[in-house]
Scaffold this motif. Structure first.
Motif, PDB file in Angstrom:
ATOM      1  N   PRO B 221       0.844  -1.335   0.025  1.00  0.00           N
ATOM      2  CA  PRO B 221      -0.036   0.232  -0.084  1.00  0.00           C
ATOM      3  C   PRO B 221       0.812   1.190  -0.089  1.00  0.00           C
ATOM      4  CG  PRO B 221      -0.900  -1.388   1.713  1.00  0.00           C
ATOM      5  CD  PRO B 221       0.385  -2.077   1.068  1.00  0.00           C
ATOM      6  N   ALA B 222       1.964   1.060   0.563  1.00  0.00           N
ATOM      7  CA  ALA B 222       2.763   2.229   0.608  1.00  0.00           C
ATOM      8  C   ALA B 222       3.402   2.947  -0.884  1.00  0.00           C
ATOM      9  CB  ALA B 222       4.339   1.880   1.314  1.00  0.00           C
ATOM     10  N   LEU B 223       3.322   2.029  -1.554  1.00  0.00           N
ATOM     11  CA  LEU B 223       3.446   2.366  -3.328  1.00  0.00           C
ATOM     12  C   LEU B 223       2.616   3.370  -3.764  1.00  0.00           C
ATOM     13  CD1 LEU B 223       5.277   1.337  -5.512  1.00  0.00           C
ATOM     14  CD2 LEU B 223       3.409   0.034  -6.432  1.00  0.00           C
ATOM     15  N   VAL B 224       1.238   3.449  -3.268  1.00  0.00           N
ATOM     16  CA  VAL B 224       0.183   4.401  -3.672  1.00  0.00           C
ATOM     17  C   VAL B 224       0.837   6.005  -3.130  1.00  0.00           C
ATOM     18  CG1 VAL B 224      -1.931   5.090  -3.791  1.00  0.00           C
ATOM     19  CG2 VAL B 224      -1.498   2.729  -3.994  1.00  0.00           C
ATOM     20  N   TYR B 228       2.082   9.202  -4.691  1.00  0.00           N
ATOM     21  CA  TYR B 228       1.511  10.634  -4.614  1.00  0.00           C
ATOM     22  C   TYR B 228       2.586  11.623  -4.009  1.00  0.00           C
ATOM     23  CZ  TYR B 228      -1.143  13.522  -1.468  1.00  0.00           C
ATOM     24  OH  TYR B 228      -1.778  14.723  -0.812  1.00  0.00           O
ATOM     25  N   LEU B 229       3.297  10.855  -3.088  1.00  0.00           N
ATOM     26  CA  LEU B 229       4.339  11.852  -2.609  1.00  0.00           C
ATOM     27  C   LEU B 229       5.328  12.415  -3.551  1.00  0.00           C
ATOM     28  CD1 LEU B 229       4.482  12.458   0.394  1.00  0.00           C
ATOM     29  CD2 LEU B 229       6.397  11.027   0.385  1.00  0.00           C
ATOM     30  N   PHE B 230       5.643  11.645  -4.592  1.00  0.00           N
ATOM     31  CA  PHE B 230       6.455  11.997  -5.688  1.00  0.00           C
ATOM     32  C   PHE B 230       5.868  12.940  -6.601  1.00  0.00           C
ATOM     33  CE2 PHE B 230       7.549  10.839 -10.322  1.00  0.00           C
ATOM     34  CZ  PHE B 230       8.877  11.249 -10.304  1.00  0.00           C
ATOM     35  N   LEU B 231       4.503  12.670  -7.137  1.00  0.00           N
ATOM     36  CA  LEU B 231       3.787  13.729  -7.922  1.00  0.00           C
ATOM     37  C   LEU B 231       3.760  15.055  -7.182  1.00  0.00           C
ATOM     38  CD1 LEU B 231       1.214  11.191  -9.519  1.00  0.00           C
ATOM     39  CD2 LEU B 231       3.194  12.359 -10.603  1.00  0.00           C
ATOM     40  N   LEU B 237       8.140  21.189  -6.063  1.00  0.00           N
ATOM     41  CA  LEU B 237       9.643  21.605  -6.196  1.00  0.00           C
ATOM     42  C   LEU B 237      10.024  22.222  -7.539  1.00  0.00           C
ATOM     43  CD1 LEU B 237      11.363  18.792  -4.229  1.00  0.00           C
ATOM     44  CD2 LEU B 237      10.971  21.107  -3.571  1.00  0.00           C
ATOM     45  N   TYR B 238       9.512  21.492  -8.572  1.00  0.00           N
ATOM     46  CA  TYR B 238       9.930  21.962  -9.738  1.00  0.00           C
ATOM     47  C   TYR B 238       8.676  22.722 -10.733  1.00  0.00           C
ATOM     48  CZ  TYR B 238      13.526  18.786  -8.471  1.00  0.00           C
ATOM     49  OH  TYR B 238      14.681  18.069  -7.937  1.00  0.00           O
ATOM     50  N   GLY B 239       7.398  22.293 -10.102  1.00  0.00           N
ATOM     51  CA  GLY B 239       6.282  22.903 -10.995  1.00  0.00           C
ATOM     52  C   GLY B 239       5.888  22.193 -12.133  1.00  0.00           C
ATOM     53  N   ILE B 240       6.524  20.716 -12.028  1.00  0.00           N
ATOM     54  CA  ILE B 240       6.025  19.936 -13.108  1.00  0.00           C
ATOM     55  C   ILE B 240       4.699  19.097 -12.853  1.00  0.00           C
ATOM     56  CG2 ILE B 240       6.926  17.930 -14.590  1.00  0.00           C
ATOM     57  CD1 ILE B 240       9.649  18.559 -13.542  1.00  0.00           C
ATOM     58  N   GLY B 241       3.901  18.895 -14.066  1.00  0.00           N
ATOM     59  CA  GLY B 241       2.660  18.273 -13.775  1.00  0.00           C
ATOM     60  C   GLY B 241       1.573  19.104 -12.994  1.00  0.00           C
ATOM     61  N   ARG B 242       0.431  18.516 -12.774  1.00  0.00           N
ATOM     62  CA  ARG B 242      -0.671  19.108 -12.190  1.00  0.00           C
ATOM     63  C   ARG B 242      -0.820  18.403 -10.716  1.00  0.00           C
ATOM     64  NH1 ARG B 242      -5.727  19.047 -14.795  1.00  0.00           N
ATOM     65  NH2 ARG B 242      -5.526  16.959 -15.014  1.00  0.00           N
ATOM     66  N   PHE B 243      -1.171  19.318  -9.693  1.00  0.00           N
ATOM     67  CA  PHE B 243      -1.233  18.960  -8.263  1.00  0.00           C
ATOM     68  C   PHE B 243      -2.403  17.868  -8.225  1.00  0.00           C
ATOM     69  CE2 PHE B 243      -2.573  19.858  -3.903  1.00  0.00           C
ATOM     70  CZ  PHE B 243      -1.346  19.492  -3.216  1.00  0.00           C
ATOM     71  N   GLU B 244      -3.554  18.017  -9.233  1.00  0.00           N
ATOM     72  CA  GLU B 244      -4.877  17.105  -9.330  1.00  0.00           C
ATOM     73  C   GLU B 244      -4.365  15.664  -9.540  1.00  0.00           C
ATOM     74  OE1 GLU B 244      -4.664  20.044 -10.880  1.00  0.00           O
ATOM     75  OE2 GLU B 244      -6.179  21.416  -9.843  1.00  0.00           O
ATOM     76  N   ASP B 245      -3.391  15.415 -10.375  1.00  0.00           N
ATOM     77  CA  ASP B 245      -2.982  14.296 -10.667  1.00  0.00           C
ATOM     78  C   ASP B 245      -2.645  13.379  -9.593  1.00  0.00           C
ATOM     79  OD1 ASP B 245      -3.530  15.104 -13.387  1.00  0.00           O
ATOM     80  OD2 ASP B 245      -1.116  15.277 -13.845  1.00  0.00           O
ATOM     81  N   ALA B 246      -1.824  14.067  -8.706  1.00  0.00           N
ATOM     82  CA  ALA B 246      -1.498  13.286  -7.334  1.00  0.00           C
ATOM     83  C   ALA B 246      -2.748  12.586  -6.737  1.00  0.00           C
ATOM     84  CB  ALA B 246      -0.550  14.189  -6.650  1.00  0.00           C
ATOM     85  N   LEU B 248      -5.641  12.111  -7.840  1.00  0.00           N
ATOM     86  CA  LEU B 248      -6.287  11.000  -8.606  1.00  0.00           C
ATOM     87  C   LEU B 248      -5.524   9.805  -8.466  1.00  0.00           C
ATOM     88  CD1 LEU B 248      -7.337  12.999 -11.991  1.00  0.00           C
ATOM     89  CD2 LEU B 248      -8.792  11.897 -10.483  1.00  0.00           C
ATOM     90  N   ILE B 249      -4.111   9.847  -8.460  1.00  0.00           N
ATOM     91  CA  ILE B 249      -3.382   8.561  -8.349  1.00  0.00           C
ATOM     92  C   ILE B 249      -4.037   8.115  -6.973  1.00  0.00           C
ATOM     93  CG2 ILE B 249      -1.131   7.825  -7.716  1.00  0.00           C
ATOM     94  CD1 ILE B 249      -0.864   7.936 -10.552  1.00  0.00           C
ATOM     95  N   ALA B 250      -3.811   8.798  -5.938  1.00  0.00           N
ATOM     96  CA  ALA B 250      -4.136   8.501  -4.588  1.00  0.00           C
ATOM     97  C   ALA B 250      -5.358   7.741  -4.242  1.00  0.00           C
ATOM     98  CB  ALA B 250      -3.882   9.375  -3.477  1.00  0.00           C
ATOM     99  N   ILE B 251      -6.579   8.576  -4.790  1.00  0.00           N
ATOM    100  CA  ILE B 251      -7.867   7.950  -4.814  1.00  0.00           C
ATOM    101  C   ILE B 251      -8.120   6.589  -5.526  1.00  0.00           C
ATOM    102  CG2 ILE B 251     -10.203   8.463  -5.471  1.00  0.00           C
ATOM    103  CD1 ILE B 251      -9.474  11.589  -5.072  1.00  0.00           C
ATOM    104  N   PHE B 252      -7.494   6.877  -6.789  1.00  0.00           N
ATOM    105  CA  PHE B 252      -7.561   5.376  -7.586  1.00  0.00           C
ATOM    106  C   PHE B 252      -6.887   4.281  -7.034  1.00  0.00           C
ATOM    107  CE2 PHE B 252      -5.858   2.702 -10.892  1.00  0.00           C
ATOM    108  CZ  PHE B 252      -7.037   2.368 -11.576  1.00  0.00           C
TER     109      PHE B 252
END
Lengths: 146, 271
Positions: B221-224, B228-231, B237-246, B248-252
């Motif tokens: 379960p820590a993988l999720v 999430y932490l990575f995204l 830190l770098y402004g890459i990607g979207r905050f919502e994606d993280a 979504l990943i966690a919820i899914f």
């Protein structure tokens, strides 16, 4: 884990860490990414260094001494003293190997000589299984595509 | 064959018997629980009753009655009362040895609960079980020299050191595995299959690797959580990607795990 997985992941890590290894560094990286498997004669490296692999397998067993913090620490320290330019490649190769082996069900004896086996994510991979090959192929594909 | 490497445990059990404490011996398959139980039986033969599981309440009562030489009564209650009175009369408490205690049914356990105060219970189990065991002993693998000693006893002193070392290493000190590897070696050598050192190693590698204790450093379960932490980290830190994606990943991820868990429970209930 099969050797191409170990080499693939180690190579990929150098790309992620934005390192540009020379030919000598690449050879060292490849060699040390499969070196811990010298403790079993089934592996490629074990087959080459056969008398040593037989002795290691008989006295310590697979994924014990050569997959432990003790070995990782000593070999990294030795390289740091003798060949400081290559130490980062040795560390990447050895640590990625041990980390990948921890993905298998039997795990590794990280705290050798203690008998505990450490795994991550419940050890879902079986050596030589389709998942193992999938990791190998994906790592090589990402390496060449990035 | 003489029991190897279990002197400490044996002494402990003898002490518990002297103090009339119930004891549970637990450990993984092949670690030597039943062997230890048999050794206790040998030592206290006159006052031990070995109970093999699975056992029904009727079979249990019948076994105890036979041991105490009590005639069989029609009703279970009468039989129970007769057994209880007979057990109370005894000067020394009777020792009940139960192999694979985790396989005992609730009904049988109820009967055991009734006689628990007037007998000494020594049981084996693969896992820790819920019962009034005052003492618990976890069997650990044999030490390197003890494994070698056991292999030497099974194969004979003239066996090559290579073979003994390999068996001791491959078995990881688990007596059941040592026994199996020695048997495999004997058969293969009788058939003349072991011509080189490589053949010997190949034979030993056929055995499924045995693991005594696995420690899961990062559970699945820590993988999720890590992804999430990575995204999130990448975004912050770098402004890459979207905050919502993280999110979504966690919820899914957590929803998938919850469904998998439910299915797992359902499958277990079905079984």
């Amino acid at each position: 884990m099969i050797s191409i997985t170990h080499i693939g992941i180690a190579m990929l890590l150098t790309k992620f860490l934005k390192l540009s290894p020379s030919l000598a560094s690449t050879i060292i990286l490849i060699f040390f990414s499969i070196f811990p498997d010298i403790d079993i004669n089934n592996s490629e490296i074990g087959f080459i260094f056969r008398p040593i692999s037989y002795e290691l397998e008989e006295h310590f067993g697979h994924r014990s001494i050569t997959h432990s913090f003790l070995f990782l620490g000593i070999s990294s320290l030795l390289f740091f003293i003798l060949f400081p330019d290559y130490v980062i490649y040795v560390i990447i190769a050895l640590f990625s190997h041990v980390f990948l082996d921890m993905l298998t069900y039997t795990g590794t004896k990280l705290l050798w000589p203690l008998n505990y086996r450490f795994v991550i994510f419940d050890g879902p991979v079986i050596t030589g299984s389709s998942l193992d090959y999938l990791i190998a192929i994906s790592s090589w594909m990402i390496y060449f595509l990035i | 064959m003489e029991l190897i490497g279990r002197n400490f445990e044996m002494e402990k059990i003898e002490r518990y018997i002297r103090h009339e404490h119930h004891c549970l011996i637990y450990g993984i398959k092949g670690i030597g629980k039943t062997r230890l139980l048999k050794e206790i039986r040998k030592k206290y033969f006159h006052r031990t009753l070995l109970i093999q599981t699975p056992i029904t309440p009727r079979e249990l009562l019948s076994d105890i009655s036979n041991f105490l030489r009590i005639e069989h009564k029609r009703s279970r209650r009468e039989q129970m009362e007769k057994i209880l009175s007979e057990l109370r009369k005894r000067r020394e408490k009777l020792i009940f040895l139960i192999d694979d205690f985790d396989e005992i049914t609730t009904e049988t356990r109820k009967i055991l609960n009734k006689i628990l105060s007037i007998v000494i219970l020594i049981a084996t189990s693969e896992k820790d079980v819920r019962l009034n065991f005052r003492e618990k002993i976890e069997l650990v693998p044999l030490k390197w020299h003890e494994s070698k000693q056991m292999a030497m006893r099974l194969l004979g002193n003239e066996t090559r050191a290579q073979v003994i070392n390999l068996i001791a290493t491959k078995s990881e000190g688990i007596p059941g595995v040592i026994f199996q590897l020695c048997k495999d070696y004997k058969i293969a050598s009788e058939l003349g299959e072991l011509k080189s050192r490589r053949d010997l190693h190949m034979l030993m590698n056929e055995q499924k690797p045995c693991v005594w204790k696995r420690i899961n450093i990062i559970p699945l379960p820590a993988l999720v959580f890590l992804s999430y932490l990575f995204l999130v980290g990448r975004y912050l830190l770098y402004g890459i990607g979207r905050f919502e994606d993280a999110f979504l990943i966690a919820i899914f991820g957590y929803a998938t795990m919850a469904v998998a868990r439910l299915l797992w429970i359902e499958r277990n209930i079905d079984e």
